[in-house]
Design a protein around this motif. Sequence first.
Motif, PDB file in Angstrom:
ATOM      1  N   ARG A 167      23.904 -18.086  -6.053  1.00  0.00           N
ATOM      2  CA  ARG A 167      23.903 -16.818  -6.789  1.00  0.00           C
ATOM      3  C   ARG A 167      22.705 -16.870  -7.738  1.00  0.00           C
ATOM      4  N   VAL A 168      21.526 -16.621  -7.215  1.00  0.00           N
ATOM      5  CA  VAL A 168      20.288 -16.825  -7.977  1.00  0.00           C
ATOM      6  C   VAL A 168      19.944 -15.645  -8.884  1.00  0.00           C
ATOM      7  N   GLY A 169      20.488 -14.471  -8.577  1.00  0.00           N
ATOM      8  CA  GLY A 169      20.122 -13.281  -9.333  1.00  0.00           C
ATOM      9  C   GLY A 169      18.815 -12.678  -8.849  1.00  0.00           C
ATOM     10  N   LYS A 170      18.556 -11.482  -9.318  1.00  0.00           N
ATOM     11  CA  LYS A 170      17.378 -10.744  -8.859  1.00  0.00           C
ATOM     12  C   LYS A 170      16.828  -9.893  -9.985  1.00  0.00           C
ATOM     13  N   TRP A 171      15.501  -9.808 -10.036  1.00  0.00           N
ATOM     14  CA  TRP A 171      14.828  -8.904 -10.951  1.00  0.00           C
ATOM     15  C   TRP A 171      14.176  -7.774 -10.161  1.00  0.00           C
ATOM     16  N   ILE A 172      14.368  -6.561 -10.626  1.00  0.00           N
ATOM     17  CA  ILE A 172      13.586  -5.418 -10.159  1.00  0.00           C
ATOM     18  C   ILE A 172      12.536  -5.160 -11.230  1.00  0.00           C
ATOM     19  N   TYR A 350      11.908  -8.185  -6.887  1.00  0.00           N
ATOM     20  CA  TYR A 350      11.729  -6.981  -6.087  1.00  0.00           C
ATOM     21  C   TYR A 350      10.904  -5.960  -6.865  1.00  0.00           C
ATOM     22  N   PRO A 351      10.017  -5.253  -6.165  1.00  0.00           N
ATOM     23  CA  PRO A 351       9.338  -4.145  -6.846  1.00  0.00           C
ATOM     24  C   PRO A 351      10.304  -2.990  -7.060  1.00  0.00           C
ATOM     25  N   ALA A 352       9.978  -2.107  -7.972  1.00  0.00           N
ATOM     26  CA  ALA A 352      10.788  -0.911  -8.182  1.00  0.00           C
ATOM     27  C   ALA A 352      10.878  -0.135  -6.873  1.00  0.00           C
ATOM     28  N   PRO A 353      12.030   0.476  -6.590  1.00  0.00           N
ATOM     29  CA  PRO A 353      12.188   1.184  -5.313  1.00  0.00           C
ATOM     30  C   PRO A 353      11.237   2.366  -5.199  1.00  0.00           C
ATOM     31  N   THR A 354      10.767   2.581  -3.979  1.00  0.00           N
ATOM     32  CA  THR A 354       9.904   3.722  -3.672  1.00  0.00           C
ATOM     33  C   THR A 354      10.711   4.745  -2.893  1.00  0.00           C
ATOM     34  N   GLY A 358      11.316   2.905   4.054  1.00  0.00           N
ATOM     35  CA  GLY A 358      12.270   2.346   5.010  1.00  0.00           C
ATOM     36  C   GLY A 358      12.754   0.963   4.663  1.00  0.00           C
ATOM     37  N   GLY A 359      12.312   0.422   3.547  1.00  0.00           N
ATOM     38  CA  GLY A 359      12.769  -0.885   3.081  1.00  0.00           C
ATOM     39  C   GLY A 359      12.793  -0.889   1.560  1.00  0.00           C
ATOM     40  N   LEU A 360      12.945  -2.069   0.991  1.00  0.00           N
ATOM     41  CA  LEU A 360      13.003  -2.200  -0.467  1.00  0.00           C
ATOM     42  C   LEU A 360      11.696  -2.710  -1.053  1.00  0.00           C
ATOM     43  N   GLY A 361      10.635  -2.650  -0.270  1.00  0.00           N
ATOM     44  CA  GLY A 361       9.348  -3.132  -0.730  1.00  0.00           C
ATOM     45  C   GLY A 361       9.155  -4.598  -0.413  1.00  0.00           C
ATOM     46  N   ILE A 372       9.510 -20.369  -1.350  1.00  0.00           N
ATOM     47  CA  ILE A 372       9.192 -18.957  -1.559  1.00  0.00           C
ATOM     48  C   ILE A 372       8.657 -18.344  -0.272  1.00  0.00           C
ATOM     49  N   ARG A 373       9.119 -17.119   0.001  1.00  0.00           N
ATOM     50  CA  ARG A 373       8.503 -16.326   1.061  1.00  0.00           C
ATOM     51  C   ARG A 373       8.432 -14.888   0.574  1.00  0.00           C
ATOM     52  N   PHE A 374       7.500 -14.137   1.142  1.00  0.00           N
ATOM     53  CA  PHE A 374       7.308 -12.740   0.777  1.00  0.00           C
ATOM     54  C   PHE A 374       7.526 -11.848   1.994  1.00  0.00           C
ATOM     55  N   GLY A 375       8.170 -10.725   1.774  1.00  0.00           N
ATOM     56  CA  GLY A 375       8.418  -9.764   2.835  1.00  0.00           C
ATOM     57  C   GLY A 375       9.774  -9.116   2.613  1.00  0.00           C
ATOM     58  N   PRO A 376      10.180  -8.237   3.509  1.00  0.00           N
ATOM     59  CA  PRO A 376       9.364  -7.717   4.603  1.00  0.00           C
ATOM     60  C   PRO A 376       8.631  -6.446   4.198  1.00  0.00           C
ATOM     61  N   ASP A 377       7.554  -6.158   4.912  1.00  0.00           N
ATOM     62  CA  ASP A 377       6.954  -4.838   4.815  1.00  0.00           C
ATOM     63  C   ASP A 377       7.675  -3.931   5.805  1.00  0.00           C
ATOM     64  N   VAL A 378       7.196  -2.737   5.990  1.00  0.00           N
ATOM     65  CA  VAL A 378       7.799  -1.804   6.941  1.00  0.00           C
ATOM     66  C   VAL A 378       6.726  -1.357   7.926  1.00  0.00           C
ATOM     67  N   GLU A 379       6.898  -1.756   9.186  1.00  0.00           N
ATOM     68  CA  GLU A 379       5.983  -1.375  10.264  1.00  0.00           C
ATOM     69  C   GLU A 379       6.821  -0.725  11.365  1.00  0.00           C
ATOM     70  N   TRP A 380       6.639   0.561  11.581  1.00  0.00           N
ATOM     71  CA  TRP A 380       7.410   1.265  12.605  1.00  0.00           C
ATOM     72  C   TRP A 380       6.829   0.949  13.978  1.00  0.00           C
ATOM     73  N   VAL A 381       7.682   0.457  14.862  1.00  0.00           N
ATOM     74  CA  VAL A 381       7.235   0.039  16.199  1.00  0.00           C
ATOM     75  C   VAL A 381       8.072   0.762  17.253  1.00  0.00           C
ATOM     76  N   ASP A 382       7.550   0.789  18.476  1.00  0.00           N
ATOM     77  CA  ASP A 382       8.206   1.538  19.558  1.00  0.00           C
ATOM     78  C   ASP A 382       9.347   0.777  20.206  1.00  0.00           C
ATOM     79  N   THR A 383       9.242  -0.547  20.234  1.00  0.00           N
ATOM     80  CA  THR A 383      10.276  -1.361  20.874  1.00  0.00           C
ATOM     81  C   THR A 383      10.615  -2.542  19.964  1.00  0.00           C
ATOM     82  N   PRO A 384      11.782  -3.161  20.167  1.00  0.00           N
ATOM     83  CA  PRO A 384      12.160  -4.312  19.328  1.00  0.00           C
ATOM     84  C   PRO A 384      11.741  -5.652  19.934  1.00  0.00           C
ATOM     85  N   ASP A 385      10.786  -5.633  20.839  1.00  0.00           N
ATOM     86  CA  ASP A 385      10.503  -6.833  21.625  1.00  0.00           C
ATOM     87  C   ASP A 385       9.484  -7.776  20.987  1.00  0.00           C
ATOM     88  N   ASP A 386       8.542  -7.255  20.229  1.00  0.00           N
ATOM     89  CA  ASP A 386       7.465  -8.082  19.673  1.00  0.00           C
ATOM     90  C   ASP A 386       7.888  -8.634  18.317  1.00  0.00           C
TER      91      ASP A 386
END
Length: 476
Positions: A167-172, A350-354, A358-361, A372-386
């Motif tokens: 239960r690490v908590g989160k900052w916006i 987390y950044p402030a919501p936009t 389609g995501g939380l930034g 530490i890892r960063f993500g996800p961004d939002v990339e609209w794609v045609d198929t879920p395969d890649d």
Amino acid sequence: MGPSTANAAARRAAAVSGTSWSGIGGCLARQSISPSAVRRRGSRLPAAPNSSLAAPSRPAGAGARRLFSSTSPARADFTHVVIGGGVVGLATARALQAQSSTASSTGSSTLLLERHLQVGTETSSRNSEVIHAGLYYGAQSLKTELCITGKEMLYDFCARHNVAHRRVGKWIVGQTAAQREEMQKVYDHNAAHTGVPLRWVSEAEARGLEPDVRAESGVLESPTTGIVDSHGLMVALQGLFEDAGGVTSVGSRVVDVEALRGDSSSNLPGSGGFRVTVEDVSTGEQSSISAETVVNCAGLGAAEVHNMLMAHAHPPGTPQHEDSKMRLYYAKGNYFSYGASSPKASRLIYPAPTPGLGGLGTHLTLDIGGRIRFGPDVEWVDTPDDLSVNTSRFPEMLAAIREYMPGVEEKALSPDYAGIRPKLRYKSSVSDGKGFLDFHIRKEDGFEGWVNLLGIESPGLTSSLAIGEKVRRLLY
């Protein structure tokens, strides 16, 4: 908190290899089986006299093993068939099997079908592994209800079954007056509707706790946000499901589902059960099994399963055919790991919501080991395969990261993994407001015994146990 590092590593190894194991996280006698083995176990009737198939042995802790008959069974092969072995499918199958185990009728059972050779290899294992607090969604939405309930269920489950979590908590954090306004909306929404705790962190306190984090216009803290080892969670759920007598069949691609009409007064599709056609991904062999109920938890493939059922109920050429079809839209999220020792953070950032995003930034998350890892961004794609990381998006992600952590070293960031989120509408929003779409979890009108789950994206992992309970209540 969680188990030892050795136990966590053993869980992940078991999840990846698919080998038998016992004694980890309170789960015993894990037994994923092949589609051909399911055919030998499914029927309540004995094998036909000329059958050469022998009943498999019954290890300690495993559910009853039954043989399919070469003739039509008098009753369905399984009480419930759950399609999709992600975290939601596993939680749902466990809830239904627990119901079956306590039901007054004997012999009720649950079969979990997963098209991949291991459970949980799609969205369930390619996400931020965050236990969400339930801050962003509509006040009366299923996402809010199931996230808040599921969060408490998940913390309790992880503690009882030794699944690693924190239960690490989160900052916006905000940098502009407009972002501060959006953060205030989040605070006000939860104060008025959800009761989820939030507090404003003073500038001095923020600087002392996280000196590497920039927050020019404020910090809003969510103390009940956490992280979980999603692989360990799924291993525990699968083990408990199978200990209760449930059957998992991996490498089993569902190629058709037909809702049958029965002799009941309603005569609706599904009143006579369901015929599920399954293909063994290794051999291409197909076989059919029967079920009293079907639950569509297929995640990225859920629209395809939906359309299989609808194609029988509303065949091509009928007025309802096109209207009954469903499609999903796919939002890809890329993640980058961070290899340097500084800058650092001890909680999620987390950044402030936009609005409308389609995501939380692109946010900072931590894994169980503190990496530490960063993500996800939002990339609209045609198929879920890649599922390869799209490195061409790196400059945009780096700029987003440096807004709240300006000291990040570009050379210390490296591609980690990518995941796909199933959306019910193109460019739909995660947070409440314009473009927001709720979970679709319901017994479909015009059918009996079919529970349909569509658009199960974030906060699906957090909500998984609560979703399983909701499905159980829909059927019982």
